[in-house]
Every structure is written in structure tokens, then in C-alpha cells.
Design an enzyme around this catalytic site. Structure first.
Site, PDB file in Angstrom:
ATOM      1  N   ARG A  88       0.727  -1.039  -0.192  1.00 46.42           N
ATOM      2  CA  ARG A  88       0.049   0.029  -0.061  1.00 46.42           C
ATOM      3  C   ARG A  88       0.681   1.109   0.041  1.00 46.42           C
ATOM      4  O   ARG A  88       0.259   2.530   0.116  1.00 46.42           O
ATOM      5  CB  ARG A  88      -0.936   0.108   1.300  1.00 46.42           C
ATOM      6  CG  ARG A  88      -2.142   0.433   0.911  1.00 46.42           C
ATOM      7  CD  ARG A  88      -3.026   0.094   2.438  1.00 46.42           C
ATOM      8  NE  ARG A  88      -4.247   0.455   2.385  1.00 46.42           N
ATOM      9  CZ  ARG A  88      -5.198  -0.373   2.641  1.00 46.42           C
ATOM     10  NH1 ARG A  88      -5.009  -1.711   2.269  1.00 46.42           N
ATOM     11  NH2 ARG A  88      -6.188  -0.055   3.072  1.00 46.42           N
ATOM     12  N   ARG A 123     -21.977  -1.134   3.579  1.00 50.55           N
ATOM     13  CA  ARG A 123     -21.131  -2.594   3.859  1.00 50.55           C
ATOM     14  C   ARG A 123     -21.554  -3.139   4.974  1.00 50.55           C
ATOM     15  O   ARG A 123     -21.539  -2.574   6.126  1.00 50.55           O
ATOM     16  CB  ARG A 123     -19.750  -2.484   3.628  1.00 50.55           C
ATOM     17  CG  ARG A 123     -18.889  -3.519   4.053  1.00 50.55           C
ATOM     18  CD  ARG A 123     -17.190  -3.509   3.568  1.00 50.55           C
ATOM     19  NE  ARG A 123     -16.660  -2.428   4.036  1.00 50.55           N
ATOM     20  CZ  ARG A 123     -15.483  -1.958   3.664  1.00 50.55           C
ATOM     21  NH1 ARG A 123     -15.085  -2.810   2.774  1.00 50.55           N
ATOM     22  NH2 ARG A 123     -14.851  -0.861   3.817  1.00 50.55           N
ATOM     23  N   ARG A 167      -9.751   7.922   4.216  1.00 51.43           N
ATOM     24  CA  ARG A 167      -9.152   6.819   3.731  1.00 51.43           C
ATOM     25  C   ARG A 167      -8.738   7.160   2.193  1.00 51.43           C
ATOM     26  O   ARG A 167      -7.705   6.586   1.587  1.00 51.43           O
ATOM     27  CB  ARG A 167      -9.733   5.597   3.948  1.00 51.43           C
ATOM     28  CG  ARG A 167      -9.396   4.997   5.369  1.00 51.43           C
ATOM     29  CD  ARG A 167     -10.819   3.903   5.672  1.00 51.43           C
ATOM     30  NE  ARG A 167     -10.901   2.907   5.028  1.00 51.43           N
ATOM     31  CZ  ARG A 167     -11.808   2.362   4.809  1.00 51.43           C
ATOM     32  NH1 ARG A 167     -13.104   2.659   5.505  1.00 51.43           N
ATOM     33  NH2 ARG A 167     -12.118   1.244   4.297  1.00 51.43           N
TER      34      ARG A 167
HETATM   35  P1  AP5 Z   1      -8.415  -2.633   4.338  1.00 50.78           P
HETATM   36  O1  AP5 Z   1      -9.354  -3.567   5.044  1.00 50.78           O
HETATM   37  O2  AP5 Z   1      -7.341  -3.144   3.269  1.00 50.78           O
HETATM   38  O3  AP5 Z   1      -9.252  -1.626   3.680  1.00 50.78           O
HETATM   39  P2  AP5 Z   1      -9.321  -0.692   2.422  1.00 50.78           P
HETATM   40  O4  AP5 Z   1      -8.412  -0.959   1.475  1.00 50.78           O
HETATM   41  O5  AP5 Z   1      -9.742   0.387   2.828  1.00 50.78           O
HETATM   42  O6  AP5 Z   1     -10.283  -1.661   1.534  1.00 50.78           O
HETATM   43  P3  AP5 Z   1     -11.630  -2.161   1.895  1.00 50.78           P
HETATM   44  O7  AP5 Z   1     -11.797  -3.387   2.471  1.00 50.78           O
HETATM   45  O8  AP5 Z   1     -12.496  -0.901   2.573  1.00 50.78           O
HETATM   46  O9  AP5 Z   1     -12.291  -2.294   0.331  1.00 50.78           O
HETATM   47  P4  AP5 Z   1     -12.625  -3.357  -0.639  1.00 50.78           P
HETATM   48  O10 AP5 Z   1     -11.671  -2.999  -1.705  1.00 50.78           O
HETATM   49  O11 AP5 Z   1     -12.024  -4.680  -0.013  1.00 50.78           O
HETATM   50  O12 AP5 Z   1     -14.123  -3.564  -1.075  1.00 50.78           O
HETATM   51  P5  AP5 Z   1     -15.270  -4.567  -0.654  1.00 50.78           P
HETATM   52  O13 AP5 Z   1     -15.061  -5.745  -1.409  1.00 50.78           O
HETATM   53  O14 AP5 Z   1     -15.353  -4.591   0.641  1.00 50.78           O
HETATM   54  O15 AP5 Z   1      -7.667  -1.697   5.400  1.00 50.78           O
HETATM   55  C1  AP5 Z   1      -8.210  -1.245   6.608  1.00 50.78           C
HETATM   56  C2  AP5 Z   1      -7.363  -0.375   7.301  1.00 50.78           C
HETATM   57  O16 AP5 Z   1      -6.048  -1.331   7.828  1.00 50.78           O
HETATM   58  C3  AP5 Z   1      -6.521   0.719   6.540  1.00 50.78           C
HETATM   59  O17 AP5 Z   1      -7.153   1.832   6.565  1.00 50.78           O
HETATM   60  C4  AP5 Z   1      -5.020   0.837   7.223  1.00 50.78           C
HETATM   61  O18 AP5 Z   1      -5.315   1.340   8.561  1.00 50.78           O
HETATM   62  C5  AP5 Z   1      -4.975  -0.581   7.667  1.00 50.78           C
HETATM   63  N1  AP5 Z   1      -4.266  -1.271   6.568  1.00 50.78           N
HETATM   64  C6  AP5 Z   1      -4.637  -2.463   5.782  1.00 50.78           C
HETATM   65  N2  AP5 Z   1      -3.396  -2.804   5.162  1.00 50.78           N
HETATM   66  C7  AP5 Z   1      -2.631  -2.066   5.377  1.00 50.78           C
HETATM   67  C8  AP5 Z   1      -1.134  -1.806   4.736  1.00 50.78           C
HETATM   68  N3  AP5 Z   1      -0.727  -2.593   3.815  1.00 50.78           N
HETATM   69  N4  AP5 Z   1      -0.353  -0.794   4.980  1.00 50.78           N
HETATM   70  C9  AP5 Z   1      -0.737  -0.091   6.080  1.00 50.78           C
HETATM   71  N5  AP5 Z   1      -2.167  -0.378   6.738  1.00 50.78           N
HETATM   72  C10 AP5 Z   1      -3.159  -1.003   6.234  1.00 50.78           C
HETATM   73  O19 AP5 Z   1     -16.393  -3.852  -1.156  1.00 50.78           O
HETATM   74  C11 AP5 Z   1     -17.020  -2.563  -0.534  1.00 50.78           C
HETATM   75  C12 AP5 Z   1     -18.742  -2.775  -0.395  1.00 50.78           C
HETATM   76  O20 AP5 Z   1     -19.056  -2.566  -1.833  1.00 50.78           O
HETATM   77  C13 AP5 Z   1     -19.163  -3.779  -0.034  1.00 50.78           C
HETATM   78  O21 AP5 Z   1     -20.188  -3.791   0.942  1.00 50.78           O
HETATM   79  C14 AP5 Z   1     -19.503  -4.594  -1.098  1.00 50.78           C
HETATM   80  O22 AP5 Z   1     -20.422  -5.728  -0.989  1.00 50.78           O
HETATM   81  C15 AP5 Z   1     -19.885  -3.648  -2.115  1.00 50.78           C
HETATM   82  N6  AP5 Z   1     -19.593  -4.294  -3.659  1.00 50.78           N
HETATM   83  C16 AP5 Z   1     -18.348  -4.598  -3.925  1.00 50.78           C
HETATM   84  N7  AP5 Z   1     -18.401  -4.808  -5.234  1.00 50.78           N
HETATM   85  C17 AP5 Z   1     -19.423  -4.149  -5.655  1.00 50.78           C
HETATM   86  C18 AP5 Z   1     -20.069  -3.949  -6.997  1.00 50.78           C
HETATM   87  N8  AP5 Z   1     -19.674  -4.278  -8.122  1.00 50.78           N
HETATM   88  N9  AP5 Z   1     -21.229  -3.189  -7.171  1.00 50.78           N
HETATM   89  C19 AP5 Z   1     -22.036  -2.842  -5.904  1.00 50.78           C
HETATM   90  N10 AP5 Z   1     -21.462  -3.037  -4.688  1.00 50.78           N
HETATM   91  C20 AP5 Z   1     -20.137  -3.835  -4.523  1.00 50.78           C
HETATM   92 ZN    ZN Z   2     -11.311  -5.416   1.921  1.00 55.44          ZN
END
Ligand code: AP5
Ligand code: ZN
Length: 221
Positions: A88, A123, A167
Site C-alpha cells: 500500500r 457494507r 482513507r
Molecule cells: P483494508 O481492510 O485493506 O481496507 P481498504 O483498502 O480500505 O479496502 P476495503 O476493505 O474498505 O475495500 P475493498 O476494496 O475490500 O471493498 P469490498 O470488497 O469490501 O484496510 C483497513 C485499514 O487497515 C487501513 O485503513 C489501514 O489502517 C490498515 N491497513 C491495511 N492494510 C495495510 C497496509 N498494507 N499498510 C498499512 N495499513 C494497512 O467492497 C466494498 C462494498 O461494496 C461492500 O459492501 C461490497 O458488498 C460492495 N461491492 C463490491 N463490489 C460491488 C459492485 N460491483 N457493485 C456494488 N457494490 C459492490
Molecule cells: Zn477489503
């Protein structure tokens, strides 16, 4: 298959990872899920990570790199792995590269920020497995309950609109530079001792199934 899924918060990395890991029989290494498990277990690492996560900021590179290196030693990583939410930052990507961890594909899922706010605010997740739902776009069979275990779904503590905006800012500043980093490596790295991963970007707009078929196509060639 050794893969990095790149994309903004809420782009659908976790949603597509569920399908990819089954399709290719590889473990999903989600640093976010690992950190949330550590927070829940109340470990020192979890306590340190929580203050960054709740503020929408990144946890330190050192902590994350240590976590991933330990995870890669586990037996289930022998035939490949899927990184979700890692690397990241440029230092995290450099650490992976200098440790000789091979990557075949970097797949970026691109979604405009206004769609992301809607996705994240609806979500719901099953904390134990990381299974992800959306109240409107991807609802569970029974409202509020996980399809497989029947256990309650929760809202993530960092999914409030203000934290989501933070974020997204952090993504722009610290993670988006990885797009250039991997594109340049894919174009110029043919002579490297370490083979360059192929770089693909797909649109993450549309239904979950539409994006799934884009993922399959992107990983074929
Ligand atoms: P992390 O858990 O990695 O969160 P993120 O990158 O912010 O990503 P998300 O999990 O929020 O989104 P996603 O892309 O997985 O989407 P999803 O599939 O759930 O990180 C959280 C925290 O941890 C960070 O802020 C940081 O503090 C720390 N961290 C983690 N890794 C780190 C690193 N490497 N370095 C430093 N800090 C780190 O989908 C989202 C929603 O949309 C769901 O409700 C889903 O049902 C819906 N959805 C999905 N696809 C569709 C579609 N096609 N149409 C409509 N809705 C959809
Ligand atoms: Zn995720």
C-alpha cells in the site's frame, strides 16, 4: 497464481478476492483482515494498529512488512497467494521486491470515488471470515446474518463517512503512486533478475458478476 489486487478502499478487492481464491486455490492475504483479527484478539500488535485504523490512516510499514513476511512462511502459500490491501506504499512494494517474493499479476480495480462512498456506507461484514455484503447491492439471504454461519453481520468501525474520506485521501497520497511503480516495472523490467509482474487495470463499475468476468479475462493473458 501470485497476485496483487490494487484499488481504493471500497473498490471491491475483498469481494473479488473471495471468488479468486476459490478459483485458483490460493490463500487471500488481506492485511486489513489480519489487523482486524489482531484488534479483536487484543494483541499488542492489534492495540497499536487500532489507533491508525480508526483514524483512517495507514499502519506503519515496519509492522505490516513483518506481518506479511510471517504469513508467507505458512504452508498454504506454497502454490501462490493473493494480496488484498498490500502493498500500500512504495516502501512496502520495495520490501516485497527485495525479499524476492514473486508476483505474476498486479490487477488494479478502478472505481470513481463517489461510487465508493455509497458502497462503503452500505457494507456489512462477517467478522470471523471477512465475508462481505452490501445492504442494497449484495444483501445476505437473511437481513443482518451471514449466509454460511447465520452469525450476525457488523459494520466496520472505519466505515463512517468522515473516516472513509480520510482513507480516500490517504489512498491518493500513499497508494496511488504504486500504479506508476508497477506500470513502469512491467514496461522496463524485462532484463531484471526478478521477473516483472504483468500490470492490468479493469473497471470496477457494474455488477459483482460483471467485474468477476473482467477479472477472469485479465488474468488469462
Ligand atoms: P483494508 O481492510 O485493506 O481496507 P481498504 O483498502 O480500505 O479496502 P476495503 O476493505 O474498505 O475495500 P475493498 O476494496 O475490500 O471493498 P469490498 O470488497 O469490501 O484496510 C483497513 C485499514 O487497515 C487501513 O485503513 C489501514 O489502517 C490498515 N491497513 C491495511 N492494510 C495495510 C497496509 N498494507 N499498510 C498499512 N495499513 C494497512 O467492497 C466494498 C462494498 O461494496 C461492500 O459492501 C461490497 O458488498 C460492495 N461491492 C463490491 N463490489 C460491488 C459492485 N460491483 N457493485 C456494488 N457494490 C459492490
Ligand atoms: Zn477489503
Amino acid at each position: 497464481m501470485r497476485l496483487i489486487l490494487l484499488g481504493a478502499p471500497g473498490a471491491g478487492k475483498g469481494t473479488q478476492a473471495t471468488f479468486i481464491k476459490e478459483q485458483y486455490g490460493i490463500p487471500q492475504i488481506s492485511t486489513g483482515d489480519m489487523l482486524r483479527a489482531a484488534v479483536k484478539a487484543g494483541t499488542p500488535l492489534g492495540l497499536e494498529a487500532k489507533r491508525f485504523m480508526d483514524a483512517g490512516e495507514l499502519v506503519t510499514d515496519e509492522l505490516i512488512i513483518g506481518l506479511v513476511k510471517e504469513r508467507l512462511k505458512e504452508a498454504d502459500c506454497a502454490n501462490g497467494y493473493l494480496f488484498d490491501g498490500f502493498p500500500r506504499t512504495i516502501p512496502q512494494a520495495e520490501a516485497l521486491r527485495s525479499s524476492g517474493v514473486l508476483i505474476d499479476h498486479v490487477l488494479e480495480i478502478d472505481v470513481p470515488f463517489d461510487a465508493i462512498i455509497q458502497r462503503i456506507s452500505g457494507r456489512r461484514v462477517h467478522a470471523a471470515s471477512g465475508r462481505t455484503y452490501h445492504i442494497a447491492y449484495q444483501p445476505p439471504k437473511v437481513e443482518g446474518l451471514d449466509d454460511e454461519t447465520g452469525e450476525a453481520l457488523i459494520q466496520r468501525t472505519d466505515d463512517h463517512e468522515e473516516t472513509v474520506r480520510k482513507r480516500l485521501d490517504v489512498y491518493n497520497a500513499q497508494t496511488r503512486p504504486l500504479v506508476d511503480y508497477y506500470q513502469q516495472w512491467a514496461q522496463s523490467g524485462k532484463g531484471d533478475t526478478m521477473p516483472a509482474p504483468a500490470y492490468r487495470c479493469i473497471s470496477g463499475e457494474g455488477s459483482v458478476d460483471e467485474i468477476r468476468s473482467r477479472v477472469v479475462t485479465a488474468l488469462q493473458d
